[in-house]
Motif scaffolding. Structure first.
Motif, PDB file in Angstrom:
ATOM      1  N   TYR A  55       0.802  -1.219   0.000  1.00 51.16           N
ATOM      2  CA  TYR A  55       0.000   0.000   0.000  1.00 51.16           C
ATOM      3  C   TYR A  55       0.842   1.279   0.000  1.00 51.16           C
ATOM      4  O   TYR A  55       0.298   2.374  -0.049  1.00 51.16           O
ATOM      5  N   VAL A 241      -9.661   2.099   4.972  1.00 49.45           N
ATOM      6  CA  VAL A 241      -9.611   2.112   3.505  1.00 49.45           C
ATOM      7  C   VAL A 241     -10.776   1.323   2.925  1.00 49.45           C
ATOM      8  O   VAL A 241     -11.557   1.817   2.107  1.00 49.45           O
ATOM      9  N   HIS A 242     -10.920   0.087   3.370  1.00 46.85           N
ATOM     10  CA  HIS A 242     -11.903  -0.804   2.744  1.00 46.85           C
ATOM     11  C   HIS A 242     -13.349  -0.477   3.108  1.00 46.85           C
ATOM     12  O   HIS A 242     -14.270  -0.927   2.427  1.00 46.85           O
ATOM     13  N   THR A 302      -9.598  -2.419  -3.207  1.00 46.88           N
ATOM     14  CA  THR A 302      -8.537  -2.361  -2.207  1.00 46.88           C
ATOM     15  C   THR A 302      -7.784  -1.051  -2.383  1.00 46.88           C
ATOM     16  O   THR A 302      -8.176  -0.200  -3.179  1.00 46.88           O
ATOM     17  N   GLU A 303      -6.668  -0.895  -1.701  1.00 46.53           N
ATOM     18  CA  GLU A 303      -5.950   0.374  -1.629  1.00 46.53           C
ATOM     19  C   GLU A 303      -5.408   0.813  -2.991  1.00 46.53           C
ATOM     20  O   GLU A 303      -4.941  -0.015  -3.780  1.00 46.53           O
ATOM     21  N   ASN A 304      -5.476   2.116  -3.241  1.00 46.10           N
ATOM     22  CA  ASN A 304      -5.201   2.649  -4.576  1.00 46.10           C
ATOM     23  C   ASN A 304      -3.770   2.481  -5.070  1.00 46.10           C
ATOM     24  O   ASN A 304      -3.545   2.261  -6.268  1.00 46.10           O
ATOM     25  N   SER A 323      -9.886   1.114  -9.903  1.00 47.99           N
ATOM     26  CA  SER A 323     -10.367   1.085  -8.525  1.00 47.99           C
ATOM     27  C   SER A 323     -11.880   0.929  -8.535  1.00 47.99           C
ATOM     28  O   SER A 323     -12.578   1.530  -9.356  1.00 47.99           O
ATOM     29  N   CYS A 329      -8.907   5.688  -2.622  1.00 50.42           N
ATOM     30  CA  CYS A 329      -8.957   5.010  -1.319  1.00 50.42           C
ATOM     31  C   CYS A 329      -7.521   4.715  -0.899  1.00 50.42           C
ATOM     32  O   CYS A 329      -6.966   3.658  -1.218  1.00 50.42           O
ATOM     33  N   LEU A 330      -6.918   5.663  -0.215  1.00 53.65           N
ATOM     34  CA  LEU A 330      -5.523   5.564   0.189  1.00 53.65           C
ATOM     35  C   LEU A 330      -5.408   5.276   1.679  1.00 53.65           C
ATOM     36  O   LEU A 330      -6.243   5.706   2.473  1.00 53.65           O
ATOM     37  N   CYS A 331      -4.367   4.553   2.052  1.00 51.54           N
ATOM     38  CA  CYS A 331      -4.084   4.324   3.466  1.00 51.54           C
ATOM     39  C   CYS A 331      -3.388   5.570   4.003  1.00 51.54           C
ATOM     40  O   CYS A 331      -2.178   5.762   3.804  1.00 51.54           O
TER      41      CYS A 331
END
Length: 380
Positions: A55, A241-242, A302-304, A323, A329-331
């Protein structure tokens, strides 16, 4: 090494050509910072192993000696004999796991100590011990098997180790939960309710047999009868994120591209997982798309940063990867490991200083490793 200082891409618009993607921002990292990181890294040499989580942003992960998920990276570090230092380009619980699995003389460093994990923080050890005590007042807790997701603090890992439980990853959760229910009457699953729910449902356990434990409410928000009657206790936790993915995202994609395949991480909500064609761990998502037929189209929940890199990798095979959500959707906590923080941490290391040293106390380390050893034994 090819040094990158470009911003992160966001692949989300199916009406936009695959070669034309938008950017998260117009900001770029100073080339001088990137060059200084490369110089410092070369100066330290083989004494240092740098681990990059999937990520992590491109500008940082490009310096990683190994990329992967948290447990696989820690296991890799444990096998590197020459290293004196491990620098984890991830978040705090990952660095803790690396410290537990590497020899004590190996120093584990996290470039920014603020890089935590909101999910891990949702399962506070004091709250878990309080929940265990509340349940023990009317139920034999030796019949409850506690299992924690790897995305948890060392304290929580130690708790499950002390109470006969173990740890799971998103890849082996099914096998671990099967084991837990084969030796106990109940499962208490920390900290991600969604991974627990999705995995248990996939094992044929009805949703009615599961309850969510809210640590802010007496008895988790339930009465004694409900706790006794339930088979699965799910801690009220989730991935920041999710949680952004919703069922309507899947509906929108299928309306736009009828033959698109949707694959999501099991940290997504039950409703999202049920809408998807596939659900799997980070490694499972990568493997599925890499082995998919040429020309296939994918929307990924999931994460970008992972989605972007995978999408760029698949262009040559004619695959389109986007996405699932129409926004980044970033951590955000992992994003705290900035190029500037990495530079300062490397600079400190050249001066025999640590920014920032992660050390797990011996008692916690031993109990956590007990839980990890059980996991390795169960999964083979």
């Amino acid at each position: 090494m090819a040094i990158k200082n470009t911003p992160t891409e966001i692949r989300w618009n199916p009406e936009q050509p695959i070669s034309e993607v938008t950017q998260t921002s117009d900001l770029t990292v100073s080339p001088e910072v990137i060059e200084e990181i490369a110089d410092l890294r070369a100066q330290i040499g083989k004494d240092l192993v740098m681990l990059g989580h999937h990520y992590q942003r491109d500008e940082v992960i490009q310096f990683a000696d190994k990329r992967g998920d948290s447990l696989a990276l820690s296991q890799y570090a444990a096998k590197v004999e020459e290293a004196k230092y491990v620098m984890f380009l991830g978040v705090h619980f990952m660095a803790e796991t690396a410290d537990m699995l590497t020899p004590k003389d190996v120093k584990v460093i996290l470039p920014d100590k603020r890089a935590g994990c909101t999910m891990a923080d949702m399962a506070d050890i004091d709250d878990i011990e309080d929940a265990w005590e509340q349940i023990s007042a009317f139920y034999d807790t030796s019949k409850i098997i506690p299992v924690t997701y790897i995305n948890s603090t060392a304290d929580v890992k130690a708790f499950v180790g002390e109470h006969g439980g173990t740890i799971c990853t998103s890849a082996n959760a099914r096998k671990i939960i099967e084991w837990a229910l084969s030796i106990g009457e109940k499962l208490f699953f920390f900290p991600d309710q969604h991974l627990g729910r999705n995995t248990c449902f996939d094992l044929g356990i009805p949703l009615d047999d599961m309850i969510v434990w809210d640590p802010e409410e007496p008895l988790g928000g339930h009465d004694q009868a409900s706790v006794k009657d339930s088979r699965i206790l799910l801690w009220r936790g989730h991935c920041s994120v999710h949680q952004h993915f919703v069922p309507e995202h899947a509906d929108s994609w299928r309306k736009r591209i009828p033959d698109i395949k949707i694959i999501v991480h099991p940290e997504c909500s039950f409703e999202v997982v049920q809408k998807a064609d596939y659900s799997g761990s980070t490694g499972g998502i990568l493997k599925t798309i890499r082995e998919a037929p040429e020309g296939s189209k994918w929307a990924v929940g999931t994460e970008n940063n992972l989605v972007n890199r995978l999408g760029n990798e698949m262009v040559e095979q004619g695959k389109e990867v986007y996405s699932l959500a129409p926004y980044a959707c970033l951590c955000s906590t992992m994003f705290r490991i900035s190029p500037e923080a990495l530079r300062e941490s490397l600079k400190a290391l050249t001066q025999d200083e640590y920014k920032w040293l992660i050390t797990v106390p011996d008692q916690i380390r031993n109990l956590s490793n007990l839980a990890l050893e059980r996991m390795f034994k169960i999964t083979g």
